[in-house]
Design an enzyme around this catalytic site. Structure first.
Site, short mmCIF file in Angstrom:
data_model
loop_
_atom_site.label_atom_id
_atom_site.label_comp_id
_atom_site.label_asym_id
_atom_site.label_seq_id
_atom_site.Cartn_x
_atom_site.Cartn_y
_atom_site.Cartn_z
N ASP A 145 -46.44 2.33 -5.16
CA ASP A 145 -45.68 1.84 -4.00
C ASP A 145 -46.56 1.61 -2.77
O ASP A 145 -46.33 0.66 -2.01
CB ASP A 145 -44.60 2.86 -3.61
CG ASP A 145 -43.51 2.95 -4.65
OD1 ASP A 145 -43.48 2.08 -5.55
OD2 ASP A 145 -42.70 3.89 -4.58
P1 NAP Z 1 -45.84 6.04 -6.95
O1 NAP Z 1 -45.38 4.80 -6.27
O2 NAP Z 1 -44.82 7.06 -7.29
O3 NAP Z 1 -46.61 5.57 -8.29
C1 NAP Z 1 -47.24 6.49 -9.10
C2 NAP Z 1 -47.82 5.74 -10.27
O4 NAP Z 1 -48.64 6.65 -10.97
C3 NAP Z 1 -46.76 5.24 -11.25
O5 NAP Z 1 -46.69 3.85 -11.21
C4 NAP Z 1 -47.21 5.77 -12.61
O6 NAP Z 1 -47.25 4.69 -13.54
C5 NAP Z 1 -48.59 6.34 -12.34
N1 NAP Z 1 -48.85 7.60 -13.05
C6 NAP Z 1 -48.01 8.62 -13.28
N2 NAP Z 1 -48.62 9.58 -13.99
C7 NAP Z 1 -49.87 9.14 -14.21
C8 NAP Z 1 -50.98 9.69 -14.88
N3 NAP Z 1 -50.93 10.87 -15.50
N4 NAP Z 1 -52.14 8.99 -14.92
C9 NAP Z 1 -52.21 7.77 -14.33
N5 NAP Z 1 -51.19 7.20 -13.68
C10 NAP Z 1 -50.02 7.88 -13.61
O7 NAP Z 1 -46.98 6.78 -6.12
P2 NAP Z 1 -47.59 6.48 -4.68
O8 NAP Z 1 -48.22 5.14 -4.65
O9 NAP Z 1 -48.40 7.69 -4.36
O10 NAP Z 1 -46.34 6.38 -3.71
C11 NAP Z 1 -45.54 7.51 -3.37
C12 NAP Z 1 -44.08 7.14 -3.43
O11 NAP Z 1 -43.30 8.34 -3.43
C13 NAP Z 1 -43.64 6.33 -2.22
O12 NAP Z 1 -42.62 5.45 -2.57
C14 NAP Z 1 -43.12 7.43 -1.29
O13 NAP Z 1 -42.23 6.96 -0.31
C15 NAP Z 1 -42.42 8.32 -2.29
N6 NAP Z 1 -42.24 9.69 -1.81
C16 NAP Z 1 -43.22 10.25 -1.04
C17 NAP Z 1 -43.03 11.52 -0.53
C18 NAP Z 1 -44.08 12.11 0.39
O14 NAP Z 1 -43.72 12.93 1.22
N7 NAP Z 1 -45.34 11.73 0.23
C19 NAP Z 1 -41.86 12.26 -0.84
C20 NAP Z 1 -40.91 11.67 -1.68
C21 NAP Z 1 -41.11 10.37 -2.15
P3 NAP Z 1 -47.23 5.00 -15.10
O15 NAP Z 1 -45.97 5.73 -15.38
O16 NAP Z 1 -47.29 3.64 -15.75
O17 NAP Z 1 -48.44 5.83 -15.42
#
Ligand code: NAP
Length: 483
Positions: free
Chosen positions: A404
């Site tokens: 994201d």
């Molecule tokens: P993300 O958008 O959740 O994407 C994580 C990616 O990691 C997924 O596409 C997944 O694809 C891949 N993944 C998962 N396990 C993996 C592994 N073992 N090895 C390699 N890849 C792996 O992560 P982000 O870019 O860090 O964004 C964070 C999101 O979470 C935002 O939308 C944010 O708003 C939200 N969020 C954040 C918080 C906070 O406080 N930081 C709290 C709640 C929600 P695959 O499944 O294809 O591997």
């Protein structure tokens, strides 16, 4: 009344606890001093808890026979609560920390609500200020209890989609209005009618019930990528509720701890909202995050897989590489291997930087903690606003477990739940490698056009396993890590 000596000791202990809370918080401002800051604040909590036992001497004649029983009960509660916290703190995986934080927020709100319940059902809160402050603490505490439980379920993946119904905002408004009306009625009847508050147990129960329902309704529709704001807002609510109940109990340590948590939570909420480019009101009161999922077929271009070894060697011959870590890196626990790979690149003369998005992962600051755990020096880690312009001149952006936070739809696609959120400009790099296991979406559940770009290759696999292959490939060229 408390005798002079315990009163003096309580006063001194509360002052010491307040100093330790504030000093601890100040040390938490930097990742270098944060571990000792947590220790200092914990020490403050211990001092406040020990001092609270002295309140046991403030009992009237009738209650004196129960003094020892009450102290024993408090000790049992401490052992159970402390034991569970110790166990969960040790046992919980890094990736489950956000859920644990949400649960702890809920428990703090629940504890404040429980204090208010004792005061109300026990008929102790009868004066105007006392009654209003108790009810306010009860309201905020109950909302943060039920809301945090829903946040926990969302973070844990138990609740996968935001649940919205037609007229959601009107329903939420009606429930909030009903809660306030019941609270107002309790205050009116107590103050104007002279009816003691404990004579209204059904109304008090209704008040708590409505507040709990409001917390659920308020949190259910929030989705997309807005959870960071929600987590920090409940953090603030919990602190506020505890502070208000500290006032009710006339316990300065509780008041100060509550205010510190409330203020810190509020600042974090504003920072998170800023990171998402939203107002807090927008997150809470609009149907923001309505998921407009892009089908894969909507995406221009195609996904181009690459071998991990080839990607590793390409980066070894690059001049500069920017690494974007995300939630998947924490899932894979790949931080140590990542730093090992970085050291290999550095020893080959590649300039490497880390770009951390404020909402990467599932908890504010999660990526900073992850990289610190692997020993990555702080001067290699850059926040969004300090590094975003550098992507355009970077040879490679290595997006590892992130999705994201590098989704270009946030810039231009008004239908995307990410629209408006500042993102890391990974797509502007000359070449992009994205490491992920397969076709999994990010937290917001939408496709990512970056992956289909002409300059992008997908390296499929668990982040840690991919890094091992990259390291092997670069080592195969006959280089060793500098450190
Ligand atoms: P993300 O958008 O959740 O994407 C994580 C990616 O990691 C997924 O596409 C997944 O694809 C891949 N993944 C998962 N396990 C993996 C592994 N073992 N090895 C390699 N890849 C792996 O992560 P982000 O870019 O860090 O964004 C964070 C999101 O979470 C935002 O939308 C944010 O708003 C939200 N969020 C954040 C918080 C906070 O406080 N930081 C709290 C709640 C929600 P695959 O499944 O294809 O591997």
């Amino acid at each position: 009344m408390l005798t002079m000596l315990p009163q003096l000791i309580i006063g001194a202990a509360d002052l010491a606890a307040a100093f330790l809370f504030l000093y601890g918080l100040q040390r938490m401002a930097s990742p270098v001093t944060a571990p000792s800051g947590i220790f200092v604040a914990g020490l403050g909590m211990l001092v406040a808890i020990l001092a609270s036992f002295l309140y046991a001497f403030d009992v009237n004649e009738a209650a004196r026979p129960y003094l020892l029983v009450n102290i024993a009960l408090a000790l049992v509660a401490l052992a159970v609560g402390g034991g569970l916290a110790w166990w969960s703190g040790k046992k919980v995986a890094m990736t489950s920390m956000p859920q644990m934080v949400a649960l702890y927020n809920g428990m703090g709100g629940g504890a404040a609500g429980a204090i208010a319940a004792v005061e109300l059902f026990g008929g102790k809160a009868n004066g105007a200020t006392q009654l209003i402050v108790t009810l306010l603490g009860a309201l905020i505490g109950a909302v943060s209890l039920s809301g945090s439980l829903i946040a926990w379920a969302k973070l844990d993946g138990i609740l996968k989609q935001p649940l919205r119904i037609e007229g959601q905002q009107i329903l939420n408004l009606a429930v909030m209005a009903a809660t306030l009306a019941v609270g107002g009625y309790i205050v009116f009847v107590t103050l104007a009618g002279g009816v003691p508050v404990l004579a209204m147990p059904a109304l008090i129960g209704l008040f708590f019930g409505l507040a709990l329902v409001f917390g659920i309704l308020m949190t259910l529709p929030i989705g997309g990528a807005d959870m960071p704001v929600v987590i920090s807002i409940y953090n603030a609510f919990t602190g506020l509720a505890v502070g208000l109940e500290g006032f009710v109990l006339q316990n300065p340590a509780l008041m100060i701890a509550g205010m510190v948590v409330g203020a810190a939570g509020m600042l974090l909420t504003l920072l998170m909202a800023k990171a998402m480019n939203r107002s807090v009101g927008n997150v809470l009161f609009t149907n923001f995050g309505t998921v407009a999922k892009h089908k894969k077929s909507d995406m221009p271009g195609s996904l181009k897989p690459a071998e991990a070894g080839d990607a590793g060697i390409y980066m070894r011959y690059a001049k500069n590489v920017i690494i974007v870590p995300g939630y998947g890196l924490a899932v894979a626990q790949g931080q140590q291997k990542l730093y090992e790979f970085v050291k290999l690149l550095q020893s080959a003369g590649v300039a490497v930087k880390f770009a951390v998005h404020p909402v990467a992962g599932r908890m504010p600051g999660q990526m900073d903690v992850l990289l610190a755990e692997a020993g990555v020096p702080y001067d290699l880690i850059f926040q969004l606003e300090d590094i975003n312009d550098d992507f355009a001149s970077a040879d490679v952006a290595l997006v590892i477990g992130a999705n994201d936070v590098v989704n270009p739809a946030a810039r231009s696609d008004k239908a995307s739940p990410l629209y408006g959120m500042p993102i890391l400009n990974a797509d502007k790099a000359k070449h992009v490698y994205v490491v992920k296991r397969g076709g999994g979406a990010g937290y917001a559940g939408v496709e990512n056009a970056l992956f289909y770009g002409d300059n992008c290759n997908m390296v499929y696999g668990d982040a840690q396993a991919v890094l091992v292959k990259m390291i092997e490939a670069v080592r195969g060229l006959g280089l060793s890590a500098a450190a």
